[in-house]
Design a protein around this motif. Structure first.
Motif, PDB file in Angstrom:
ATOM      1  N   ARG A  57      37.189  23.965  16.063  1.00 47.99           N
ATOM      2  CA  ARG A  57      35.858  23.995  16.685  1.00 47.99           C
ATOM      3  C   ARG A  57      35.925  24.656  18.062  1.00 47.99           C
ATOM      4  NH1 ARG A  57      34.308  17.864  16.546  1.00 47.99           N
ATOM      5  NH2 ARG A  57      36.470  17.872  17.270  1.00 47.99           N
ATOM      6  N   ALA A  58      37.041  24.490  18.744  1.00 45.39           N
ATOM      7  CA  ALA A  58      37.197  25.135  20.051  1.00 45.39           C
ATOM      8  C   ALA A  58      37.187  26.653  19.893  1.00 45.39           C
ATOM      9  CB  ALA A  58      38.498  24.675  20.720  1.00 45.39           C
ATOM     10  N   ARG A  64      31.679  32.106  19.458  1.00 44.48           N
ATOM     11  CA  ARG A  64      30.251  32.079  19.761  1.00 44.48           C
ATOM     12  C   ARG A  64      29.972  32.692  21.139  1.00 44.48           C
ATOM     13  NH1 ARG A  64      29.519  26.802  19.334  1.00 44.48           N
ATOM     14  NH2 ARG A  64      29.353  27.004  17.085  1.00 44.48           N
ATOM     15  N   THR A  65      30.877  32.461  22.081  1.00 39.42           N
ATOM     16  CA  THR A  65      30.666  32.937  23.453  1.00 39.42           C
ATOM     17  C   THR A  65      30.870  34.442  23.582  1.00 39.42           C
ATOM     18  OG1 THR A  65      31.476  30.810  24.264  1.00 39.42           O
ATOM     19  CG2 THR A  65      31.384  32.615  25.856  1.00 39.42           C
ATOM     20  N   HIS A  66      31.830  34.986  22.851  1.00 37.46           N
ATOM     21  CA  HIS A  66      32.249  36.363  23.132  1.00 37.46           C
ATOM     22  C   HIS A  66      31.997  37.378  22.021  1.00 37.46           C
ATOM     23  CE1 HIS A  66      34.056  34.941  26.803  1.00 37.46           C
ATOM     24  NE2 HIS A  66      34.856  34.122  26.162  1.00 37.46           N
ATOM     25  N   ARG A 106      43.726  35.628  33.471  1.00 38.20           N
ATOM     26  CA  ARG A 106      42.742  36.666  33.183  1.00 38.20           C
ATOM     27  C   ARG A 106      41.548  36.061  32.462  1.00 38.20           C
ATOM     28  NH1 ARG A 106      44.877  41.465  29.715  1.00 38.20           N
ATOM     29  NH2 ARG A 106      42.947  42.423  30.404  1.00 38.20           N
ATOM     30  N   PRO A 107      40.368  36.656  32.640  1.00 37.73           N
ATOM     31  CA  PRO A 107      39.242  36.227  31.804  1.00 37.73           C
ATOM     32  C   PRO A 107      39.544  36.538  30.340  1.00 37.73           C
ATOM     33  CG  PRO A 107      38.469  37.481  33.695  1.00 37.73           C
ATOM     34  CD  PRO A 107      39.949  37.618  33.672  1.00 37.73           C
ATOM     35  N   LEU A 108      39.225  35.608  29.472  1.00 39.22           N
ATOM     36  CA  LEU A 108      39.543  35.778  28.054  1.00 39.22           C
ATOM     37  C   LEU A 108      38.856  36.999  27.463  1.00 39.22           C
ATOM     38  CD1 LEU A 108      40.891  34.628  25.497  1.00 39.22           C
ATOM     39  CD2 LEU A 108      38.845  33.245  25.144  1.00 39.22           C
ATOM     40  N   VAL A 109      37.620  37.268  27.912  1.00 32.72           N
ATOM     41  CA  VAL A 109      36.876  38.378  27.316  1.00 32.72           C
ATOM     42  C   VAL A 109      37.582  39.705  27.578  1.00 32.72           C
ATOM     43  CG1 VAL A 109      35.347  38.808  29.287  1.00 32.72           C
ATOM     44  CG2 VAL A 109      34.577  39.346  26.985  1.00 32.72           C
ATOM     45  N   ASN A 110      38.245  39.837  28.712  1.00 31.73           N
ATOM     46  CA  ASN A 110      38.964  41.075  29.004  1.00 31.73           C
ATOM     47  C   ASN A 110      40.117  41.270  28.022  1.00 31.73           C
ATOM     48  OD1 ASN A 110      37.217  41.057  31.121  1.00 31.73           O
ATOM     49  ND2 ASN A 110      38.768  40.974  32.731  1.00 31.73           N
ATOM     50  N   TRP A 111      40.778  40.182  27.720  1.00 29.51           N
ATOM     51  CA  TRP A 111      41.872  40.234  26.747  1.00 29.51           C
ATOM     52  C   TRP A 111      41.329  40.592  25.369  1.00 29.51           C
ATOM     53  CZ3 TRP A 111      43.761  36.297  23.041  1.00 29.51           C
ATOM     54  CH2 TRP A 111      45.046  36.556  22.579  1.00 29.51           C
ATOM     55  N   LEU A 112      40.190  39.999  25.018  1.00 27.16           N
ATOM     56  CA  LEU A 112      39.565  40.312  23.732  1.00 27.16           C
ATOM     57  C   LEU A 112      39.173  41.787  23.654  1.00 27.16           C
ATOM     58  CD1 LEU A 112      37.318  37.141  23.315  1.00 27.16           C
ATOM     59  CD2 LEU A 112      39.347  37.707  21.987  1.00 27.16           C
ATOM     60  N   ILE A 113      38.648  42.306  24.748  1.00 23.25           N
ATOM     61  CA  ILE A 113      38.261  43.716  24.768  1.00 23.25           C
ATOM     62  C   ILE A 113      39.493  44.599  24.619  1.00 23.25           C
ATOM     63  CG2 ILE A 113      37.377  45.548  26.280  1.00 23.25           C
ATOM     64  CD1 ILE A 113      35.269  43.586  27.271  1.00 23.25           C
ATOM     65  N   THR A 114      40.596  44.188  25.230  1.00 24.10           N
ATOM     66  CA  THR A 114      41.838  44.957  25.087  1.00 24.10           C
ATOM     67  C   THR A 114      42.266  45.003  23.631  1.00 24.10           C
ATOM     68  OG1 THR A 114      42.519  44.217  27.284  1.00 24.10           O
ATOM     69  CG2 THR A 114      44.212  45.190  25.889  1.00 24.10           C
ATOM     70  N   ILE A 115      42.237  43.859  22.980  1.00 24.92           N
ATOM     71  CA  ILE A 115      42.606  43.806  21.564  1.00 24.92           C
ATOM     72  C   ILE A 115      41.633  44.649  20.746  1.00 24.92           C
ATOM     73  CG2 ILE A 115      42.852  42.300  19.553  1.00 24.92           C
ATOM     74  CD1 ILE A 115      43.654  40.054  21.441  1.00 24.92           C
ATOM     75  N   ALA A 116      40.347  44.530  21.055  1.00 22.93           N
ATOM     76  CA  ALA A 116      39.331  45.285  20.317  1.00 22.93           C
ATOM     77  C   ALA A 116      39.570  46.784  20.460  1.00 22.93           C
ATOM     78  CB  ALA A 116      37.929  44.922  20.828  1.00 22.93           C
ATOM     79  N   ARG A 117      39.871  47.195  21.670  1.00 25.51           N
ATOM     80  CA  ARG A 117      40.128  48.620  21.913  1.00 25.51           C
ATOM     81  C   ARG A 117      41.315  49.117  21.109  1.00 25.51           C
ATOM     82  NH1 ARG A 117      43.424  51.759  25.167  1.00 25.51           N
ATOM     83  NH2 ARG A 117      42.434  53.672  25.881  1.00 25.51           N
TER      84      ARG A 117
END
Lengths: 215, 200
Positions: A57-58, A64-66, A106-117
């Protein structure tokens, strides 16, 4: 000659801008403005710990947030809705399996964007739809045909940016001014030095501003 | 000196100030000596700020949103993936501790030597202290090597490629030294007829 001296006395803002000349505004996207508050950072850390402890759930809350921001970033780079969906899904799967390696400062979203890229680049490298164009010294003057296309199609600055800038310059500008990442975070995402990012932003902004002013 | 930047090339000092700020960032006040006097640069930075604001505003206009149900589809995909490969939370290297392995090897060697010594009957003539100690150290090194290889054969193979191996070797050397000391000083011994022997 340029000299170093204490900050100037406050002056009246320039007409129509609301910005005082020489004001220490850095830029409209503050270089040092945090992407998240300490409370948000703590909440994010709790979600990550809970996910690593097996609480799905976490991770659902993280998704849901990102998810929209990750989807939007990929879409802006690829302009394909279906690809953006598939790649965003792959991004969150990869992030889930590598969450233990995430650097919590680091903000998690930045890490997610890195992975996405990286996921998007690997995906399209074979299809040649989004080529990594190396940094070069090519001129930034648009061709007459491109300038005409710009005038006809452009509705927003980003539409014009997509025409005027190289894919790398567009990506850097998007990360800095749309995603509002700092220079440091932008450099981490794209794997360049901060100085390189600043040079790319400087050139891209010049080219874009000139193109926008022309039209 | 300061002319309209839109019509003519900016003065060199203006170019320097603007490039300085772009590349080195920081407070514009660091170049304020020039900026305070130069209306062209003031206008330039004001336009730059307005342009940056426009970029942010237009980014929100072109923001793409996914279809309905996208969020749930991601979560379902992650759950399917998690069933196949749960999230690893512990590094494989944490399963064995170099210190504990070395300590185990040392204890096993001491036990081996002690048992070997107890198997020797009173009628069996003993060698000199030095010879016994040498035999104990040899037994230790042999058994420690065997034990280390048996406990985690993969670990040894991994360590050969791992720079941490030097640390492991250091631990092993320390353990050998410690056991050698124990063997020399605490193993039971009997008087030797010849009185000669090579200590270690």
């Amino acid at each position: 000659m340029m000299t170093l001296s204490p900050a100037p006395r406050a002056a009246a803002p320039l007409p129509g801008t609301g910005v005082a000349p020489g004001a220490a505004t850095e830029s409209a996207v503050a270089e040092v403005a945090p992407q998240r508050t300490p409370e948000e950072a703590a909440a994010e850390a709790r979600l990550i710990r809970a996910t690593l402890d097996g609480d799905m759930r976490a991770y659902e809350e993280i998704i849901r947030t990102h998810n929209r921001r990750v989807y939007n970033f990929i879409y802006q780079m690829t302009r394909q809705h279906q690809d953006a969906e598939d790649l965003a899904q792959q991004t969150f799967i990869k992030a889930y399996h590598n969450l233990a390696r995430f650097e919590p400062h680091r903000p998690l979203v930045n890490w997610l964007i890195t992975i996405a890229r990286n996921t998007a680049l690997n995906h399209f490298r074979g299809a040649k739809k989004w080529d990594e164009i190396p940094y070069d010294a090519a001129g930034t003057e648009p061709s007459p045909a491109r300038a005409a296309e710009t005038r006809d199609q452009s509705d927003t600055i980003w539409d014009r940016a997509r025409v005027i800038l190289s894919p790398r310059e567009f990506e850097i500008m998007w990360l800095r001014f749309a995603e509002e990442l700092s220079t440091e975070e932008t450099a981490k995402v794209v794997g360049l030095t901060q100085t390189h990012v600043k040079v790319l932003v400087f050139r891209a902004r010049q080219a874009l501003q000139k193109g926008v002013e022309r039209s | 000196m300061n002319t309209s930047p839109s019509s003519t090339r900016p003065a060199l000092s203006c170019q320097l100030a603007r490039t300085w700020h772009a590349l080195f960032g920081g407070d514009r006040a660091s170049a304020s000596g020039h900026i305070a006097r130069c209306s062209a640069c003031q206008e330039h930075f004001a336009r730059e700020d307005a342009f940056s604001l426009g970029l942010g505003r237009d980014a929100r206009r072109v923001h793409a949103t996914p279809r309905a149900g996208f969020e749930q589809s991601i979560f379902n995909a992650v759950q399917r993936s998690a069933r196949i490969a749960p999230v690893p939370t512990v590094s494989p290297f944490a399963r064995f501790s170099f210190v504990s392995l070395t300590a185990t090897a040392a204890c096993a060697a001491i036990a081996f030597v002690a048992l070997r010594d107890s198997d020797v009957g009173p009628a069996t003539p003993r060698t000199a202290d030095g010879d016994l100690a040498t035999a104990a150290v040899t037994a230790l090194e042999t058994s420690a090597a065997k034990l280390f290889a048996q406990v985690e054969p993969r670990a040894d193979a991994l360590l050969q490629k791992d720079p941490v191996r030097t640390q492991v070797d250091a631990f092993s050397a320390d353990a050998r030294t410690a056991v050698r000391f124990l063997a020399l000083n605490f193993l039971p011994s009997t008087p030797v007829a010849s009185g000669t022997g090579s200590g270690d």
